[in-house]
Design a protein around this motif. Structure first.
Motif: not given
Length: 299
Positions: A12-13, A272-275, A292, A9, A294, A16, A231, A278
Motif C-alpha cells: 500500500e505504501s 484517498g482515505k486513511l489506510i 496508519k 503496509l 496517509r 501510494a 507516503s 488488513s
C-alpha cells in the motif's frame, strides 16, 4: 534481513508513491530495507533511490544496487543531504515512522519493556541524551511534562515523583529497575499498556521524534516535483495528528494563514482515505496493529 524488521503496509505504501521507472525517490526510514527493496523493484535502470537511517545497525543492511544510496543521517536533514548529492527535486518520499522490530528486539538498545537492559533508547547511538539521562537528570516537573505530553499519562506527576524519590537513593539505569520503581502504578491487568506509554514518552523525548517529524514535513513541499507523492506510515496519535494536520492545513498549530482575500495557501492535498492494515496483516505482524498510512501530493 526479513528478521530485522517486517515492513508494514508494504504494498500500500509503495503503491501510494505511484512510481515512475526513471523517477527519484527517498525512503527516509531505511531500517531493514524492506520498503527500499520494493521501490527498487519498480524502478527502471535510470531511476534513483536515496535512503536515510541514523541507526548504525540499520546501516549494515545497505543494498548493493547502483541506483541506491544510503545516507547515514537523521531525515530531519533531508534537503541538505539530497543537495549534497545534487538532488533538488524528487518524485516521491516515503516515511515509516516509529521503532523497528530490530530495535525492540535488541535488549541492550533499551526500547523494549520485555527485556532487562540499559535505559538507552537512542536511535542514533552517537547522540548525547539517552533514556538514562531523562530518567536520572531531568527535573521532576520536566519529567512529568514528558510523561504527560508524549505518553498521555494522567498521573504523570505521581510517576515523576516516584522516579525522583528512587533516583535520590540510587541511579535508575535499567529497564527492570524502572519497572520496580513504578510497580505501585502498574496493576497486572494494565502493566504492559502503562509501561508502553511510559517508554513511548521517554523514547520520543530522547530522539526528539515530534520535532524531527515537523522539520521533515516542512521540507517536503519544496522537494516534491509536480505530481510527486508523500507516503507516511505513523504508529501513534501524536505522529498521525501532525501528519494529518500538515496535509490538511500546512501548519501544526492554529489555523492556516490567509491572504488579503481570505484565501488559505495549503501546500499539499490528501490523496484517498486513511489506510490501515488488513486483519490478515495484523495477524501475521502484531506490530502493524496501530499503523496508519496517509498519502498526499502538491496542491
Amino acid at each position: 534481513m526479513s528478521k530485522y524488521h517486517k515492513s508494514v503496509l508494504l504494498k500500500e505504501s509503495i503503491d501510494a508513491l505511484n512510481i515512475k521507472g526513471d523517477g527519484v525517490y527517498v525512503d527516509v526510514t531505511f531500517g531493514g530495507g524492506g520498503h527500499s527493496k520494493e521501490i527498487l523493484k519498480r524502478l527502471g535502470s535510470k531511476g534513483r533511490l536515496f535512503a536515510f537511517d541514523q541507526d548504525a545497525d540499520a546501516q549494515q543492511n545497505t543494498l548493493e544496487d547502483e541506483r541506491f544510496v544510503l545516507i547515514a543521517e537523521n531525515f530531519r536533514h533531508i534537503s541538505r543531504f539530497l543537495k549534497f548529492y545534487g538532488v533538488q527535486k524528487v518524485d516521491g518520499v516515503l516515511a515509516d515512522l516509529g521503532v523497528s522490530s530490530h530495535q525492540f528486539d535488541e535488549a541492550d538498545r533499551g526500547f523494549s519493556t520485555r527485556f532487562d537492559g540499559d535505559l538507552d533508547m537512542r536511535m542514533n547511538q552517537n547522540t548525547r541524551v539517552s533514556a538514562k539521562e531523562v530518567i536520572n537528570k531531568y527535573e521532576e516537573s520536566r519529567l512529568a511534562d514528558v510523561l504527560y505530553l508524549y505518553g498521555d499519562l494522567r498521573n504523570s506527576r505521581a510517576l515523576a515523583r516516584a522516579i525522583v524519590a528512587a533516583r535520590n537513593v540510587e541511579s535508575v539505569d535499567t529497564s527492570f529497575q524502572l519497572r520496580s520503581v513504578l510497580s505501585d502504578f502498574l496493576p497486572k491487568s494494565k502493566e504492559h499498556k502503562i509501561l508502553a506509554q511510559i517508554y513511548q514518552a521517554i523514547r520520543i523525548e530522547v530522539n526528539e521524534e515530534l520535532e524531527v517529524l515537523k522539520e521533515f514535513l516542512n521540507q517536503v513541499p519544496g522537494l516534491l516535483n509536480e505530481e510527486g507523492r508523500l507516503s507516511v506510515i505513523s504508529y501513534h496519535s501524536l505522529e498521525d495528528r501532525l501528519v494529518k494536520r500538515f496535509i490538511r492545513t500546512g501548519v501544526f498549530e492554529g489555523e492556516s494563514e490567509k491572504d488579503f482575500y481570505g484565501n488559505t495557501n495549503e501546500p499539499m492535498k490528501k490523496i484517498g482515505k486513511l489506510i490501515i492494515p488488513s486483519k490478515e496483516e495484523i495477524k501475521e505482524n502484531n506490530r502493524a496493529r496501530s499503523a496508519k498510512l496517509r498519502i498526499a501530493t502538491l496542491k
